[in-house]
Design a protein around this motif. Structure first.
Motif, PDB file in Angstrom:
ATOM      1  N   HIS A 140      18.935 -13.056   0.915  1.00 53.55           N
ATOM      2  CA  HIS A 140      20.760 -13.008  -0.113  1.00 53.55           C
ATOM      3  C   HIS A 140      20.841 -14.242   0.556  1.00 53.55           C
ATOM      4  O   HIS A 140      21.809 -14.353  -0.287  1.00 53.55           O
ATOM      5  N   ARG A 141      20.763 -15.181   1.318  1.00 57.45           N
ATOM      6  CA  ARG A 141      21.484 -15.804   1.921  1.00 57.45           C
ATOM      7  C   ARG A 141      20.661 -17.022   1.557  1.00 57.45           C
ATOM      8  O   ARG A 141      19.908 -16.835   0.657  1.00 57.45           O
ATOM      9  N   HIS A 142      21.021 -18.096   2.346  1.00 57.18           N
ATOM     10  CA  HIS A 142      21.853 -19.871   1.237  1.00 57.18           C
ATOM     11  C   HIS A 142      19.703 -19.621   2.193  1.00 57.18           C
ATOM     12  O   HIS A 142      19.602 -20.401   1.477  1.00 57.18           O
ATOM     13  N   LEU A 143      20.232 -19.853   3.436  1.00 58.53           N
ATOM     14  CA  LEU A 143      19.062 -21.131   3.981  1.00 58.53           C
ATOM     15  C   LEU A 143      18.567 -19.632   5.371  1.00 58.53           C
ATOM     16  O   LEU A 143      19.076 -19.023   6.027  1.00 58.53           O
ATOM     17  N   THR A 144      17.341 -19.592   5.211  1.00 59.72           N
ATOM     18  CA  THR A 144      16.032 -19.753   6.349  1.00 59.72           C
ATOM     19  C   THR A 144      16.081 -21.281   7.199  1.00 59.72           C
ATOM     20  O   THR A 144      15.251 -21.926   6.518  1.00 59.72           O
ATOM     21  N   LEU A 145      16.379 -21.211   8.900  1.00 61.31           N
ATOM     22  CA  LEU A 145      16.139 -22.123   9.978  1.00 61.31           C
ATOM     23  C   LEU A 145      15.343 -21.775  10.685  1.00 61.31           C
ATOM     24  O   LEU A 145      15.700 -20.316  11.260  1.00 61.31           O
ATOM     25  N   ILE A 146      14.179 -22.369  10.384  1.00 65.40           N
ATOM     26  CA  ILE A 146      13.150 -21.965  11.534  1.00 65.40           C
ATOM     27  C   ILE A 146      12.839 -23.344  12.340  1.00 65.40           C
ATOM     28  O   ILE A 146      12.074 -24.126  12.240  1.00 65.40           O
ATOM     29  N   SER A 147      13.144 -23.329  13.238  1.00 66.74           N
ATOM     30  CA  SER A 147      14.010 -24.247  13.849  1.00 66.74           C
ATOM     31  C   SER A 147      13.023 -23.671  15.909  1.00 66.74           C
ATOM     32  O   SER A 147      13.281 -22.993  16.667  1.00 66.74           O
ATOM     33  N   ALA A 148      11.773 -24.422  16.093  1.00 66.38           N
ATOM     34  CA  ALA A 148      10.780 -24.315  17.093  1.00 66.38           C
ATOM     35  C   ALA A 148      10.426 -25.431  17.830  1.00 66.38           C
ATOM     36  O   ALA A 148      10.007 -26.344  17.461  1.00 66.38           O
ATOM     37  N   HIS A 149       9.787 -25.395  18.481  1.00 61.30           N
ATOM     38  CA  HIS A 149       8.909 -26.569  19.398  1.00 61.30           C
ATOM     39  C   HIS A 149       7.860 -26.733  18.937  1.00 61.30           C
ATOM     40  O   HIS A 149       7.020 -25.607  18.038  1.00 61.30           O
ATOM     41  N   ALA A 150       7.276 -27.613  19.328  1.00 57.19           N
ATOM     42  CA  ALA A 150       5.584 -27.630  18.416  1.00 57.19           C
ATOM     43  C   ALA A 150       4.597 -26.652  18.412  1.00 57.19           C
ATOM     44  O   ALA A 150       4.695 -26.420  20.067  1.00 57.19           O
ATOM     45  N   GLY A 151       3.769 -26.372  18.122  1.00 57.41           N
ATOM     46  CA  GLY A 151       3.461 -25.057  17.954  1.00 57.41           C
ATOM     47  C   GLY A 151       3.384 -24.126  18.573  1.00 57.41           C
ATOM     48  O   GLY A 151       2.573 -23.273  18.601  1.00 57.41           O
ATOM     49  N   ARG A 163      -4.875 -32.713   7.548  1.00 54.14           N
ATOM     50  CA  ARG A 163      -4.245 -33.807   8.552  1.00 54.14           C
ATOM     51  C   ARG A 163      -4.508 -32.668   9.858  1.00 54.14           C
ATOM     52  O   ARG A 163      -5.458 -31.533  10.276  1.00 54.14           O
ATOM     53  N   TYR A 164      -4.104 -33.500  11.096  1.00 50.36           N
ATOM     54  CA  TYR A 164      -4.492 -32.721  12.410  1.00 50.36           C
ATOM     55  C   TYR A 164      -3.608 -32.019  12.193  1.00 50.36           C
ATOM     56  O   TYR A 164      -2.017 -32.652  11.821  1.00 50.36           O
ATOM     57  N   HIS A 165      -3.225 -31.280  12.886  1.00 53.23           N
ATOM     58  CA  HIS A 165      -1.969 -30.793  13.583  1.00 53.23           C
ATOM     59  C   HIS A 165      -1.364 -31.525  14.522  1.00 53.23           C
ATOM     60  O   HIS A 165      -1.833 -32.461  15.208  1.00 53.23           O
ATOM     61  N   HIS A 166      -0.010 -31.358  13.999  1.00 57.02           N
ATOM     62  CA  HIS A 166       1.182 -32.930  14.302  1.00 57.02           C
ATOM     63  C   HIS A 166       1.042 -32.740  15.753  1.00 57.02           C
ATOM     64  O   HIS A 166       0.683 -34.354  16.232  1.00 57.02           O
ATOM     65  N   LEU A 167       0.557 -32.229  16.659  1.00 58.60           N
ATOM     66  CA  LEU A 167       0.835 -32.263  17.969  1.00 58.60           C
ATOM     67  C   LEU A 167      -0.334 -32.457  18.320  1.00 58.60           C
ATOM     68  O   LEU A 167       0.002 -33.249  19.591  1.00 58.60           O
ATOM     69  N   PHE A 168      -1.843 -32.077  18.090  1.00 60.69           N
ATOM     70  CA  PHE A 168      -2.499 -32.857  18.349  1.00 60.69           C
ATOM     71  C   PHE A 168      -2.968 -33.898  17.690  1.00 60.69           C
ATOM     72  O   PHE A 168      -3.606 -35.527  18.888  1.00 60.69           O
ATOM     73  N   ALA A 169      -2.270 -34.639  16.612  1.00 60.21           N
ATOM     74  CA  ALA A 169      -2.484 -35.649  16.501  1.00 60.21           C
ATOM     75  C   ALA A 169      -1.219 -36.817  17.272  1.00 60.21           C
ATOM     76  O   ALA A 169      -2.682 -38.428  17.611  1.00 60.21           O
ATOM     77  N   GLU A 170      -1.084 -36.050  17.636  1.00 61.83           N
ATOM     78  CA  GLU A 170       0.282 -37.422  18.698  1.00 61.83           C
ATOM     79  C   GLU A 170      -0.737 -37.253  19.968  1.00 61.83           C
ATOM     80  O   GLU A 170      -0.710 -38.182  20.602  1.00 61.83           O
ATOM     81  N   LEU A 171      -0.942 -36.370  20.742  1.00 67.50           N
ATOM     82  CA  LEU A 171      -2.011 -36.380  21.632  1.00 67.50           C
ATOM     83  C   LEU A 171      -3.178 -36.931  21.462  1.00 67.50           C
ATOM     84  O   LEU A 171      -2.917 -38.112  22.679  1.00 67.50           O
ATOM     85  N   LEU A 172      -3.600 -37.026  20.804  1.00 68.25           N
ATOM     86  CA  LEU A 172      -5.134 -38.304  20.116  1.00 68.25           C
ATOM     87  C   LEU A 172      -4.101 -39.074  20.307  1.00 68.25           C
ATOM     88  O   LEU A 172      -5.383 -40.281  21.024  1.00 68.25           O
ATOM     89  N   LYS A 173      -3.599 -39.726  19.611  1.00 67.45           N
ATOM     90  CA  LYS A 173      -2.745 -41.713  19.465  1.00 67.45           C
ATOM     91  C   LYS A 173      -2.339 -41.313  21.037  1.00 67.45           C
ATOM     92  O   LYS A 173      -3.355 -43.033  21.291  1.00 67.45           O
ATOM     93  N   GLN A 174      -1.885 -40.730  21.729  1.00 63.71           N
ATOM     94  CA  GLN A 174      -1.790 -40.877  22.890  1.00 63.71           C
ATOM     95  C   GLN A 174      -2.801 -41.332  23.662  1.00 63.71           C
ATOM     96  O   GLN A 174      -2.888 -42.462  24.344  1.00 63.71           O
ATOM     97  N   LYS A 175      -3.283 -40.788  23.679  1.00 61.61           N
ATOM     98  CA  LYS A 175      -5.133 -40.904  24.303  1.00 61.61           C
ATOM     99  C   LYS A 175      -5.545 -42.344  24.104  1.00 61.61           C
ATOM    100  O   LYS A 175      -6.215 -43.066  24.461  1.00 61.61           O
ATOM    101  N   LEU A 176      -5.382 -42.286  22.727  1.00 64.40           N
ATOM    102  CA  LEU A 176      -5.957 -43.165  21.996  1.00 64.40           C
ATOM    103  C   LEU A 176      -5.501 -44.744  22.030  1.00 64.40           C
ATOM    104  O   LEU A 176      -6.194 -45.550  23.024  1.00 64.40           O
ATOM    105  N   LEU A 177      -4.598 -44.114  22.400  1.00 65.87           N
ATOM    106  CA  LEU A 177      -3.322 -45.435  23.541  1.00 65.87           C
ATOM    107  C   LEU A 177      -3.741 -46.216  25.242  1.00 65.87           C
ATOM    108  O   LEU A 177      -4.467 -47.333  25.860  1.00 65.87           O
TER     109      LEU A 177
END
Length: 881
Positions: free
Chosen positions: A34-45, A323-337
């Motif tokens: 019944h409210r305008h907004l539902t906000l689901i705010s949390a860290h990755a994963g 697509r990869y899970h965003h967190l997983f993709a970020e870590l893979l990119k980090q390891k790639l570099l």
């Protein structure tokens, strides 16, 4: 679906059958509907997306979904995708707004949101709009737009946002109004019961309660941490020992677990994961292109990863895109570099080459923006530039302003100087993003860089493009001489194949000549622009040029031709932005006014004003409203015209539009003279040096010689120009002044000339607006049989000025008709008499076909006939036609 829309962003992720039931959270979501907004705010994963997709699958409420990413920070692109998501529920929702977004000057976000919200109010059911991964958005105009949407949201709509960080909305205000449901890290963490279900039933690990409690404690219920731990445990003989050594906060756990997971994968899988991490989305053939000569196909590997639960998410039901899970993709990119020697044989990975392979695949498959982005990421300036130019229609002309701007900003001055095309593109992007003050420095840099280059076809084209951009800036500043000079330089130098810039420049040249009163040159420019834009498929420029041609024809007093030209422009618009049609409606309104069809004039003024408001074109709103004031004056509505004129004056002051003051004052003088306020009318006419207005004031004061001298001087001043409409106005006023002065023969001779010039255009209102004196003069002309048919038409119009149309009809036909015909019915009857079909009448009057048929039925009833031929015969009998 719009071809620029990536449909996978609109797919609702499928709820997995093995997912842990989150009953407590599902109930919380249900309670907040019944409210305008539902906000689901949390860290990755923390399972934000999984929770919402599970809820939607079982909540029995229609839902639209939009997965957001970095490239959606362009406000127009963002709104385009919002509408595309909503159109998965209602196909026609927001179609007009999508057209506006493609226009050269789209309206502000709030204006389009108002229109969208009005359309949403007509939706007959409750629905949910999910914006997933809103943390990718960091553009303030979008945050402001979403705030506006939340504050004005229709009751049938509910917004759900998932994000890693709180958006910049007035959350405190929403809480105070009980319009916000919140789910955060603490809510999303698995408790012991949910963790047991997940680890032992979903992942089939068969851990003891003690081990589960230990894992939950160490991961703090972090779902992805538990999942990564579970994958690692699969490879250990002693899970309890592994769990005991499993320590550290989230960031260390994350690095440790990724390392543990990757160590258990084959060399091939690790190689595939690292190399394909450069991709935002994955499909089999794209992965094949990036991996190059792998033993398994990309599709086989993607399916293997999905079955192995290695953080890959299908984006469609056909399992084509992932697509990869965003967190997983970020870590893979980090390891790639960080570690480039993980591949077989310790051969280092050439990341730039991976991006080039991806760019080649995207280009072959017509994903030009993605191809450009990977070329830019590879540092391949030559390839990125070629893709940016887009075979004649640059990418930023097709909605890619944000990635193009980002790349150009990243380049060094040396790189730009070595390739002046990039400076020119930079200036072009800035001009399109309304950063006008920053354009000229980039153009100067381009010219400086060009000094070191040989003049050839390519460099000449750049010189022309620089001039075209300067002509655009001058158009915004209404500097006519600069528009012309820069446009001529542009057209002299632009490559014949550069149709996009050449056509737009030619159209601007027509606008400048039209403003100068050089109508022959304006018509030539517009005609050329129409031809080029038609052959190149540039529909918007073609429509604008057709309207410009209509304007010049109207100024030449060729009203019939102008009328048909404006109608042609309206028929051409199809899927192009209807906002570019406001000038056509305005032109038609002026012609209807001149033809004394005041109701039709008002109808078209309203359409013109509405479209001008949609793109917040204040200048055009003022022009349309000035016509409205004249029309109200013609209808005798002094109070209404005074009120509208006061509103116009406020807008002119508010926006500091000094260039419009004279035109507004000229209209005000007309109103003041009708009100008998000669002193203020004289003051306005003198202050703003308005020759025709001063002549009218002198005439009202009885200063005949002064009035004639004023008109003669002004006529000589503009005689070298081609603005025949203005010159006809001067000559008709002079006719009246000569008549008052007793120079009857001269007056009749000049009237004859005026009638000859005005007849082909069917001018009426220009004569009527001169009032009783013109009527007396026309009576004399009719007595002397000077153009009797035309003078009779005008005299009949004067009679209708004295008696309303319905009253006149009642007076003549009260004995013949049970009920008099309305003005619109008379108009339809006349067109029937001319042999027009219902469809032709619909197009001529800009009304629906069903409306025409309704008019026909009422006409037949009132005339007591059954068919069109009988109606026409009866109308002739009663002298209705």
């Amino acid at each position: 679906m719009n071809k620029t829309i990536l449909s996978t962003k609109l797919n609702i992720p499928k709820a997995r059958p093995e997912v842990v039931a989150r009953n407590r959270l599902i109930q919380h979501l249900n309670d907040g509907m019944h409210r305008h907004l539902t906000l689901i705010s949390a860290h990755a994963g923390f399972g934000k997306t999984t929770l919402v997709s599970e809820w939607i699958a079982n909540c029995n409420c229609s839902a639209a979904w939009l997965s957001l990413e970095e490239r959606d920070n362009n406000p127009n692109s963002f709104l385009t995708y919002i509408i595309a998501a909503l159109q998965t529920l209602e196909e026609d929702l927001g179609k007009e707004i999508l057209s506006l977004l493609q226009s050269p000057q789209p309206p502000k976000m709030e204006v389009m949101l108002i229109s969208l919200l009005n359309e949403i109010t007509s939706v007959q059911y409750n629905f949910i709009l999910v914006l997933d991964d809103y943390h990718a958005i960091h553009t303030q105009p979008i945050n402001h737009a979403l705030t506006f949407l939340l504050e004005n949201m229709p009751p049938q709509m509910h917004l759900v946002i998932t994000t890693r960080e709180d958006p910049e909305f007035p959350l405190a205000r929403l809480r105070a109004r009980d319009q916000l449901t919140e789910i955060r890290n603490s809510d999303l963490r698995f408790n012991s019961s949910e963790a047991t279900n997940f680890l032992n039933q979903v992942m089939n690990l068969k851990l003891s309660n003690k081990d589960i409690v230990a894992l939950v404690t160490k991961t703090e219920g972090w779902i992805t941490g538990l999942q990564l731990a579970g994958i690692s445990i699969c490879g250990h003989d002693d899970p309890s020992s592994f769990i005991k050594t499993f320590t550290g906060n989230h960031s260390f756990i994350m690095d440790y677990l990724i390392e543990e997971v990757l160590k258990q994968q084959s060399v091939y899988v690790k190689d595939f994961l690292f190399k394909t991490s450069i991709l935002d989305r994955l499909c089999g053939s794209l992965c094949d292109a990036v991996m190059e000569n792998d033993p398994l196909t990309g599709q086989e590997t993607l399916e293997f990863l999905e079955k192995s639960n290695l953080f890959i998410i299908p984006l469609d039901n056909e399992r084509r895109w992932y697509r990869y899970h965003h967190l997983f993709a970020e870590l893979l990119k980090q390891k790639l570099l960080q570690d480039l020697d993980h591949t077989a044989g310790n051969k280092k990975v050439d990341i730039a080459q991976l991006h080039i392979r991806a760019s080649v695949w995207y280009e072959k498959n017509n994903y030009e923006i993605e191809a450009f982005q990977h070329a830019a990421a590879a540092g391949d300036v030559e390839r990125a530039e070629r893709l940016l130019l887009g075979q004649g229609v640059p990418l930023h002309f097709r909605g890619a302003i944000v990635p193009v701007m980002k790349w150009l900003k990243s380049l060094t001055t040396d790189t730009m100087d070595a390739n002046p095309t990039l400076w020119v593109m930079y200036a072009s992007v800035l001009s399109m993003s309304s950063q006008l003050n920053e354009v000229e420095p980039k153009l100067l840099a381009a010219e400086a860089a060009l000094q070191g280059f040989e003049m050839n076809m390519k460099t000449r084209n750049l010189v022309g493009h620089i001039a075209a951009i300067r002509a655009f800036l001058a158009t915004m500043q209404n500097k006519v001489d600069i528009i012309i000079s820069e446009s001529l330089i542009a057209l002299e130098n632009i490559s014949p194949n550069n149709l996009a810039v050449r056509t737009a420049t030619t159209c601007k040249l027509g606008v400048a000549y039209e403003r100068q009163g050089k109508l022959s040159k304006a018509k030539q420019a517009y005609t050329e622009a129409i031809s080029i834009s038609h052959s190149s498929g540039n529909k918007i420029i073609e429509i604008l040029s057709v309207i410009g041609l209509g304007n010049t024809l109207a100024k030449e007093n060729l009203l019939e031709q102008a009328f048909k030209t404006y109608q042609q422009a309206l028929k051409m618009k199809d899927d192009t932005p209807s906002s570019c049609s406001y000038n056509a409606y305005k032109g038609l309104a002026r012609i209807y006014y001149e033809w004394n069809d005041l109701d039709a004039a008002i109808e078209h003024i309203e359409k013109s004003t509405q479209l001008a408001k949609q793109i917040e074109n204040v200048d055009q709103i003022i022009t349309s409203n000035l016509i409205y004031v004249q029309t109200l004056l013609a209808k005798g509505d002094m109070d209404g015209s005074s009120m509208v004129l006061n509103e116009i004056k406020q807008v002119v002051i508010q926006h500091n539009l000094e260039g419009r003051i004279s035109e507004v004052s000229e209209t005000e003088v007309q109103l003041l003279l009708k009100q008998g306020n000669l002193l203020l009318a004289e003051k306005l006419a003198d202050t703003h040096k308005l020759p025709i207005s001063r002549a009218r004031v002198y005439l009202s004061q009885g200063y005949i010689d002064k009035a004639l001298n004023e008109l003669d001087a002004f006529y000589q001043e503009i005689n070298h120009k081609e603005i025949k409409d203005k010159m006809l106005n001067i000559k008709i006023l002079k006719t009246v002044i000569l008549y008052i002065n007793g120079e009857i023969d001269k007056s009749l001779q000049l009237l004859t000339d005026n009638l000859l010039e005005a007849k082909s255009g069917r001018f009426i209102r220009t004569f009527l607006d001169e009032g009783k004196l013109m009527e007396r003069l026309l009576i004399k002309a009719h007595t002397k049989k000077i153009m009797p048919e035309y003078t009779e038409l005008l005299l009949n119009a004067f009679k209708l000025e004295k008696v309303s149309y319905e009253e006149q009809a009642n007076k003549i036909y009260s004995q013949l008709l049970l009920e008099p015909l309305s003005q619109r019915e008379i108009e339809v009857l006349k067109l029937i008499g001319q042999g027009l079909s219902n469809k032709d009448i619909s197009e001529r009057l800009f009304i629906a076909l069903d409306t025409v048929k309704g008019h026909n039925r009422r006409i037949f009833d009132k005339l007591q006939v059954k068919r069109r031929t009988e109606a026409v015969a009866k109308a002739h009998e009663m002298d209705l036609l």
